[in-house]
Design a protein around this motif. Structure first.
Motif, PDB file in Angstrom:
ATOM      1  N   MET A  38       0.837  -1.172   0.000  1.00  0.00           N
ATOM      2  CA  MET A  38       0.000   0.000   0.000  1.00  0.00           C
ATOM      3  C   MET A  38       0.889   1.245   0.000  1.00  0.00           C
ATOM      4  O   MET A  38       1.655   1.452   0.918  1.00  0.00           O
ATOM      5  CB  MET A  38      -0.896   0.004   1.227  1.00  0.00           C
ATOM      6  CG  MET A  38      -1.929  -1.093   1.186  1.00  0.00           C
ATOM      7  SD  MET A  38      -2.940  -1.259   2.664  1.00  0.00           S
ATOM      8  CE  MET A  38      -3.267   0.376   3.152  1.00  0.00           C
ATOM      9  N   ASN A  39       0.755   2.035  -1.004  1.00  0.00           N
ATOM     10  CA  ASN A  39       1.530   3.259  -1.106  1.00  0.00           C
ATOM     11  C   ASN A  39       0.616   4.442  -0.780  1.00  0.00           C
ATOM     12  O   ASN A  39      -0.046   4.980  -1.646  1.00  0.00           O
ATOM     13  CB  ASN A  39       2.136   3.405  -2.498  1.00  0.00           C
ATOM     14  CG  ASN A  39       3.093   4.558  -2.564  1.00  0.00           C
ATOM     15  OD1 ASN A  39       3.544   5.058  -1.536  1.00  0.00           O
ATOM     16  ND2 ASN A  39       3.412   4.996  -3.760  1.00  0.00           N
ATOM     17  N   LEU A  40       0.577   4.801   0.479  1.00  0.00           N
ATOM     18  CA  LEU A  40      -0.268   5.900   0.927  1.00  0.00           C
ATOM     19  C   LEU A  40       0.566   7.173   1.059  1.00  0.00           C
ATOM     20  O   LEU A  40       0.700   7.750   2.137  1.00  0.00           O
ATOM     21  CB  LEU A  40      -0.923   5.555   2.261  1.00  0.00           C
ATOM     22  CG  LEU A  40      -1.808   4.325   2.259  1.00  0.00           C
ATOM     23  CD1 LEU A  40      -2.278   3.995   3.655  1.00  0.00           C
ATOM     24  CD2 LEU A  40      -2.994   4.545   1.333  1.00  0.00           C
ATOM     25  N   TYR A  41       1.151   7.582  -0.039  1.00  0.00           N
ATOM     26  CA  TYR A  41       1.994   8.762  -0.042  1.00  0.00           C
ATOM     27  C   TYR A  41       1.173   9.991   0.284  1.00  0.00           C
ATOM     28  O   TYR A  41       0.074  10.128  -0.252  1.00  0.00           O
ATOM     29  CB  TYR A  41       2.655   8.921  -1.417  1.00  0.00           C
ATOM     30  CG  TYR A  41       3.592  10.097  -1.506  1.00  0.00           C
ATOM     31  CD1 TYR A  41       4.871   9.984  -1.022  1.00  0.00           C
ATOM     32  CD2 TYR A  41       3.178  11.296  -2.047  1.00  0.00           C
ATOM     33  CE1 TYR A  41       5.743  11.042  -1.091  1.00  0.00           C
ATOM     34  CE2 TYR A  41       4.037  12.365  -2.116  1.00  0.00           C
ATOM     35  CZ  TYR A  41       5.323  12.235  -1.638  1.00  0.00           C
ATOM     36  OH  TYR A  41       6.173  13.285  -1.694  1.00  0.00           O
ATOM     37  N   PRO A  42       1.570  10.870   1.114  1.00  0.00           N
ATOM     38  CA  PRO A  42       2.805  10.980   1.883  1.00  0.00           C
ATOM     39  C   PRO A  42       2.700  10.414   3.293  1.00  0.00           C
ATOM     40  O   PRO A  42       3.611  10.579   4.085  1.00  0.00           O
ATOM     41  CB  PRO A  42       3.039  12.487   1.947  1.00  0.00           C
ATOM     42  CG  PRO A  42       1.671  13.056   2.059  1.00  0.00           C
ATOM     43  CD  PRO A  42       0.813  12.134   1.207  1.00  0.00           C
ATOM     44  N   HIS A  98       6.651   5.691   8.854  1.00  0.00           N
ATOM     45  CA  HIS A  98       7.932   4.985   8.804  1.00  0.00           C
ATOM     46  C   HIS A  98       9.012   5.777   9.530  1.00  0.00           C
ATOM     47  O   HIS A  98       9.857   5.200  10.216  1.00  0.00           O
ATOM     48  CB  HIS A  98       8.333   4.743   7.356  1.00  0.00           C
ATOM     49  CG  HIS A  98       9.461   3.773   7.212  1.00  0.00           C
ATOM     50  ND1 HIS A  98       9.642   3.031   6.087  1.00  0.00           N
ATOM     51  CD2 HIS A  98      10.480   3.422   8.024  1.00  0.00           C
ATOM     52  CE1 HIS A  98      10.722   2.277   6.226  1.00  0.00           C
ATOM     53  NE2 HIS A  98      11.236   2.514   7.396  1.00  0.00           N
ATOM     54  N   SER A  99       8.996   7.093   9.401  1.00  0.00           N
ATOM     55  CA  SER A  99      10.026   7.881  10.075  1.00  0.00           C
ATOM     56  C   SER A  99       9.866   7.828  11.595  1.00  0.00           C
ATOM     57  O   SER A  99      10.859   7.857  12.318  1.00  0.00           O
ATOM     58  CB  SER A  99      10.016   9.326   9.587  1.00  0.00           C
ATOM     59  OG  SER A  99       8.785   9.942   9.875  1.00  0.00           O
ATOM     60  N   LEU A 100       8.642   7.712  12.095  1.00  0.00           N
ATOM     61  CA  LEU A 100       8.453   7.538  13.537  1.00  0.00           C
ATOM     62  C   LEU A 100       9.064   6.217  14.009  1.00  0.00           C
ATOM     63  O   LEU A 100       9.687   6.158  15.066  1.00  0.00           O
ATOM     64  CB  LEU A 100       6.974   7.585  13.889  1.00  0.00           C
ATOM     65  CG  LEU A 100       6.316   8.948  13.825  1.00  0.00           C
ATOM     66  CD1 LEU A 100       4.819   8.811  14.084  1.00  0.00           C
ATOM     67  CD2 LEU A 100       6.948   9.883  14.818  1.00  0.00           C
ATOM     68  N   GLY A 101       8.879   5.171  13.210  1.00  0.00           N
ATOM     69  CA  GLY A 101       9.484   3.884  13.547  1.00  0.00           C
ATOM     70  C   GLY A 101      10.997   3.936  13.517  1.00  0.00           C
ATOM     71  O   GLY A 101      11.674   3.374  14.387  1.00  0.00           O
TER      72      GLY A 101
END
Length: 52
Positions: free
Chosen positions: A1-5, A11-14
């Motif tokens: 699933m590409n839910l850009y942005p 992902h950056s939080l992870g």
């Protein structure tokens, strides 16, 4: 699933969480793996918000 942005935010939080965990546990493998992703996310944020 590409839910850009939205995928870049989650992902950056992870990545930040795992980098902190690697720092606290002094685990160099985790630090190298996730720490090197932080500059890539910074580039993504700059492109997303039109700073470059």
């Amino acid at each position: 699933m590409n839910l850009y942005p939205y995928n870049i935010f989650s992902h950056s939080l992870g990545v930040l969480g795992w980098t902190f965990t690697g720092y606290v546990n002094k685990d160099r493998a985790i630090l190298i793996n996730f720490g090197l992703q932080i500059p890539l996310f910074m580039i993504g944020y700059f492109k997303l918000f039109g700073m470059s």
